[in-house]
Design a protein around this motif. Structure first.
Motif, PDB file in Angstrom:
ATOM      1  N   THR A 128      -3.335  -2.890  -8.577  1.00  0.00           N
ATOM      2  CA  THR A 128      -3.944  -1.591  -8.870  1.00  0.00           C
ATOM      3  C   THR A 128      -4.836  -1.700 -10.098  1.00  0.00           C
ATOM      4  O   THR A 128      -4.588  -2.508 -10.994  1.00  0.00           O
ATOM      5  CB  THR A 128      -2.876  -0.510  -9.104  1.00  0.00           C
ATOM      6  N   ALA A 132       0.828  -1.202   0.000  1.00  0.00           N
ATOM      7  CA  ALA A 132       0.000   0.000   0.000  1.00  0.00           C
ATOM      8  C   ALA A 132       0.864   1.255   0.000  1.00  0.00           C
ATOM      9  O   ALA A 132       0.570   2.235  -0.702  1.00  0.00           O
ATOM     10  CB  ALA A 132      -0.936  -0.002   1.205  1.00  0.00           C
ATOM     11  N   LEU A 170      -6.087   1.160  -5.432  1.00  0.00           N
ATOM     12  CA  LEU A 170      -5.450  -0.059  -4.962  1.00  0.00           C
ATOM     13  C   LEU A 170      -6.578  -1.042  -4.673  1.00  0.00           C
ATOM     14  O   LEU A 170      -7.515  -0.725  -3.931  1.00  0.00           O
ATOM     15  CB  LEU A 170      -4.648   0.197  -3.692  1.00  0.00           C
ATOM     16  N   CYS A 221      -7.861  -4.731  -3.329  1.00  0.00           N
ATOM     17  CA  CYS A 221      -7.534  -5.837  -2.433  1.00  0.00           C
ATOM     18  C   CYS A 221      -8.656  -6.862  -2.520  1.00  0.00           C
ATOM     19  O   CYS A 221      -9.811  -6.533  -2.247  1.00  0.00           O
ATOM     20  CB  CYS A 221      -7.405  -5.352  -0.990  1.00  0.00           C
ATOM     21  N   LEU A 271      -3.458  -8.448  -4.241  1.00  0.00           N
ATOM     22  CA  LEU A 271      -3.322  -6.997  -4.154  1.00  0.00           C
ATOM     23  C   LEU A 271      -2.740  -6.466  -5.452  1.00  0.00           C
ATOM     24  O   LEU A 271      -1.701  -6.937  -5.920  1.00  0.00           O
ATOM     25  CB  LEU A 271      -2.407  -6.585  -3.000  1.00  0.00           C
ATOM     26  N   LEU A 325      -6.267   5.957  -4.760  1.00  0.00           N
ATOM     27  CA  LEU A 325      -4.911   6.446  -4.620  1.00  0.00           C
ATOM     28  C   LEU A 325      -4.921   7.960  -4.597  1.00  0.00           C
ATOM     29  O   LEU A 325      -5.627   8.611  -5.369  1.00  0.00           O
ATOM     30  CB  LEU A 325      -4.039   5.935  -5.772  1.00  0.00           C
ATOM     31  N   ALA A 328       2.299   1.793  -3.363  1.00  0.00           N
ATOM     32  CA  ALA A 328       1.315   2.306  -4.321  1.00  0.00           C
ATOM     33  C   ALA A 328       1.073   3.806  -4.163  1.00  0.00           C
ATOM     34  O   ALA A 328       0.445   4.424  -5.024  1.00  0.00           O
ATOM     35  CB  ALA A 328       0.003   1.554  -4.158  1.00  0.00           C
ATOM     36  N   SER A 381     -11.555  -1.569  -2.400  1.00  0.00           N
ATOM     37  CA  SER A 381     -10.732  -0.664  -3.194  1.00  0.00           C
ATOM     38  C   SER A 381     -10.447   0.616  -2.408  1.00  0.00           C
ATOM     39  O   SER A 381     -11.328   1.110  -1.695  1.00  0.00           O
ATOM     40  CB  SER A 381     -11.419  -0.317  -4.520  1.00  0.00           C
TER      41      SER A 381
END
Length: 315
Positions: free
Chosen positions: A251, A213, A256, A258, A249, A313, A216, A310
């Motif tokens: 993008t 994370a 991001l 998951c 995980l 970002l 990202a 989600s």
């Protein structure tokens, strides 16, 4: 769940009309009397709509706006799955014993295709979450900016429709069919890192999630949210989904993504949509995930269940 018909003839006290409007005049004609009628009756009333319509209603209400709970849907409803437990039921539960009125507008033109299935599912599940409650939830839909499919879904998730010609019973009302239609397989994010929580434990998963994370570009607080989300989901999978959780995980666009997959079946569509009761220690995992993530989607089928959370970002 069997489809009830709130708002139709019968004893059901819950009413869930859709308002189809074409412009600001029709919006105010449909929403303003609903809100002022609540104020005149001393009924608690909340308005949860996008910013432009929030400003429109504030201006029209004038000094009375201070008597209305007014919330920005783009903030509190960024994840539609958070709306029932975290906003709508939470407001209704603060006012037991009377008639609660809410204006909720979870669908607007800027909602993405990725977000929309969660919105439609939310509108369908409202009918079950509020069954038996003396609550009215009015849901505006701007017919000029929304797709024909969205408006058709509104007819399937709302037993009543209000438009410029009056108030009508929807002959397409079938919320369970919408829930079923939204239950579609979720593709894995491209280039995802995969971890099986059996090979590693939850503490190790938490470290992996935090590292990815941060890489990202998420800030420290959101990194912690991702780590907590994944450990909660993986823990649920281990307990209820066959003892193993497969975590992906990656993008997708500006998010991001998951995913947690297991071999269990999520039988209750309202799982994660009920507020936790006083002293409740279990059953909070999915509820917490709905609170933390920017979007949550689920798929459950014969081979198992996938829950996808989600995080935007840069948010």
């Amino acid at each position: 769940m069997a489809g009830t018909h709130p708002g139709a003839a019968g004893p059901e006290p819950f009413t869930h009309p859709a308002l189809f409007y074409r412009d600001e005049r029709e919006y105010l004609a449909g929403v303003l009397p609903f809100v002022t009628g609540a104020l005149d009756a001393a009924d608690p009333v909340a308005v949860v709509v996008p910013p432009d319509n929030l400003a429109l209603l504030r201006a029209a209400l004038g000094a009375d706006a201070g008597r209305v709970v007014m919330l920005d849907m783009t903030e509190v409803g960024r994840n539609p799955g958070h709306l029932i437990p975290g906003v709508l039921l939470a407001f209704a539960d603060r006012h037991p014993g009377g008639h609660v009125r809410i204006v909720g507008e979870p669908v607007w033109a800027a909602r993405s295709v990725h977000e929309y299935p969660a919105c439609a599912r939310h509108e369908a599940l409202i009918n079950h979450a509020f069954a038996g409650r003396t609550v009215t939830i009015l849901c505006p839909y701007h017919v000029g900016s929304l797709t024909p499919k969205t408006l058709t879904d509104a007819l399937r998730t709302h037993p009543l429709v209000v438009d410029a010609t009056g108030r009508h019973v929807s002959d397409r009302y079938d919320p369970d069919a919408v829930v079923s239609a939204c239950n579609r397989p979720l593709p894995p994010p491209e280039g995802a890192t995969a971890v099986t929580v059996e090979t590693i434990g939850l503490p190790a998963l938490r470290r992996v999630a935090a590292r990815l994370a941060a890489r990202a570009g998420l800030g420290a607080e959101r990194v912690e949210d991702v780590a907590l989300t994944l450990t909660e989901l993986a823990g649920n999978s281990i307990e209820h989904g066959g003892g193993t959780a497969r975590v992906l995980l990656g993008t997708a666009g500006e998010h991001l993504v998951c995913q947690v997959r297991d071999s269990g079946r999520l039988a209750d569509p309202l799982a994660g949509s009920r507020p936790a009761g006083p002293g409740q220690l279990r059953g909070r995992g999915l509820l917490l995930v709905h609170h933390l993530a920017d979007l949550v989607r689920t798929y459950t089928g014969p081979a198992g269940t996938c829950v996808e959370a989600s995080f935007r970002l840069g948010h």
